[in-house]
Motif scaffolding. Sequence first.
Motif, short mmCIF file in Angstrom:
data_model
loop_
_atom_site.label_atom_id
_atom_site.label_comp_id
_atom_site.label_asym_id
_atom_site.label_seq_id
_atom_site.Cartn_x
_atom_site.Cartn_y
_atom_site.Cartn_z
N TYR A 176 3.22 -55.55 -14.08
CA TYR A 176 4.58 -55.53 -14.62
C TYR A 176 5.45 -54.47 -13.94
N PHE A 177 4.94 -53.26 -13.82
CA PHE A 177 5.73 -52.19 -13.24
C PHE A 177 5.93 -52.38 -11.74
N LEU A 178 4.96 -53.01 -11.07
CA LEU A 178 5.13 -53.34 -9.67
C LEU A 178 6.28 -54.33 -9.51
N ALA A 179 6.28 -55.37 -10.35
CA ALA A 179 7.34 -56.38 -10.28
C ALA A 179 8.69 -55.80 -10.69
N LEU A 180 8.70 -54.96 -11.72
CA LEU A 180 9.95 -54.36 -12.19
C LEU A 180 10.56 -53.46 -11.12
N SER A 181 9.71 -52.68 -10.45
CA SER A 181 10.22 -51.76 -9.43
C SER A 181 10.75 -52.51 -8.21
N GLU A 182 10.23 -53.70 -7.95
CA GLU A 182 10.67 -54.47 -6.79
C GLU A 182 11.87 -55.36 -7.11
N LEU A 183 11.89 -55.95 -8.30
CA LEU A 183 12.92 -56.94 -8.64
C LEU A 183 14.01 -56.39 -9.54
N HIS A 184 13.75 -55.25 -10.21
CA HIS A 184 14.75 -54.59 -11.07
C HIS A 184 15.26 -55.50 -12.19
N SER A 185 14.39 -56.35 -12.69
CA SER A 185 14.77 -57.26 -13.78
C SER A 185 13.58 -57.42 -14.70
N LYS A 186 13.78 -57.12 -15.99
CA LYS A 186 12.69 -57.25 -16.95
C LYS A 186 12.23 -58.70 -17.07
N GLU A 187 13.21 -59.63 -17.07
CA GLU A 187 12.87 -61.05 -17.19
C GLU A 187 12.06 -61.52 -15.98
N ASP A 188 12.50 -61.14 -14.79
CA ASP A 188 11.76 -61.53 -13.58
C ASP A 188 10.38 -60.89 -13.56
N ALA A 189 10.29 -59.64 -14.02
CA ALA A 189 8.99 -58.95 -14.03
C ALA A 189 8.02 -59.66 -14.97
N GLU A 190 8.51 -60.10 -16.11
CA GLU A 190 7.67 -60.84 -17.05
C GLU A 190 7.21 -62.16 -16.44
N ASP A 191 8.12 -62.85 -15.73
CA ASP A 191 7.77 -64.10 -15.08
C ASP A 191 6.69 -63.88 -14.02
N VAL A 192 6.85 -62.80 -13.27
CA VAL A 192 5.87 -62.48 -12.22
C VAL A 192 4.51 -62.20 -12.84
N ARG A 193 4.52 -61.43 -13.93
CA ARG A 193 3.25 -61.09 -14.59
C ARG A 193 2.54 -62.36 -15.08
N ALA A 194 3.29 -63.24 -15.72
CA ALA A 194 2.69 -64.47 -16.25
C ALA A 194 2.14 -65.34 -15.12
N GLU A 195 2.93 -65.52 -14.07
CA GLU A 195 2.50 -66.37 -12.96
C GLU A 195 1.31 -65.76 -12.22
N THR A 196 1.33 -64.44 -12.07
CA THR A 196 0.23 -63.76 -11.38
C THR A 196 -1.10 -63.99 -12.08
N PHE A 197 -1.12 -63.82 -13.40
CA PHE A 197 -2.39 -63.97 -14.11
C PHE A 197 -2.82 -65.43 -14.22
N LEU A 198 -1.86 -66.35 -14.22
CA LEU A 198 -2.23 -67.76 -14.18
C LEU A 198 -2.97 -68.08 -12.88
N ARG A 199 -2.44 -67.57 -11.77
CA ARG A 199 -3.06 -67.82 -10.47
C ARG A 199 -4.40 -67.12 -10.33
N VAL A 200 -4.44 -65.87 -10.81
CA VAL A 200 -5.69 -65.10 -10.71
C VAL A 200 -6.80 -65.76 -11.51
N LEU A 201 -6.50 -66.14 -12.75
CA LEU A 201 -7.52 -66.76 -13.60
C LEU A 201 -7.98 -68.09 -13.01
N GLN A 202 -7.05 -68.86 -12.47
CA GLN A 202 -7.42 -70.13 -11.85
C GLN A 202 -8.36 -69.90 -10.67
N SER A 203 -8.06 -68.89 -9.86
CA SER A 203 -8.91 -68.58 -8.71
C SER A 203 -10.30 -68.12 -9.15
#
Length: 202
Positions: free
Chosen positions: A52-79
């Motif tokens: 979350y903090f990696l995404a927030l520091s790069e995108l500067h948007s709480k909504e985008d950071a949440e989206d990144v977090r959700a998508e990241t763990f979906l991909r990781v778990l699938q892998s």
Amino acid sequence: MTDCPRSLLAVESANVQETATTSPDVELVASIREGDSTAETALYERYSARVYFLALSELHSKEDAEDVRAETFLRVLQSLRQDQLRSPGSLGSFIVGTALNVIREQARRRYKTQSLDERELNLSGERSLESAFIDAEAAQALEEAARRLKPRERAFLRMYYYEELPNEEIARSLGVKEERLRLIKSRALKSFREMYKQLTKG
């Protein structure tokens, strides 16, 4: 991605590297491969804040950071379920690498959307300048929020998220018992969120 001053946490988070093979990660991967849902929850709890903090520091948007977090763990778990991680000990690096890929995709989509909006609305360059200014303000707010943390909280976040030191070493550096780290982490993250929210209010 819009060029803007990088915040303290952005610099620290973007340079995260896996420093050692840790048995908890190996055990998590093995359990997830076996379909253990509690292991999936433990994985999220272990790495969620970092992503979350990696995404927030790069995108500067709480909504985008949440989206990144959700998508990241979906991909990781699938892998992990499909046994695509060759080295379970590199789980941390794999998660961060996946998050960075999602962040890049998110940034490209946002850039294309903004460019399309500008063409359709026939806007002048003022919109781009305003966007760059807002991004710079967000980065400044992140850095200022980090500076306002108590020295021990700031030191903990640096050692935990950037240096990825083991809990035992962090506790020794801070001069506290290892069992107190969970409380310090909780308070540090809460303080950071509150300060960032205050700085960006309005």
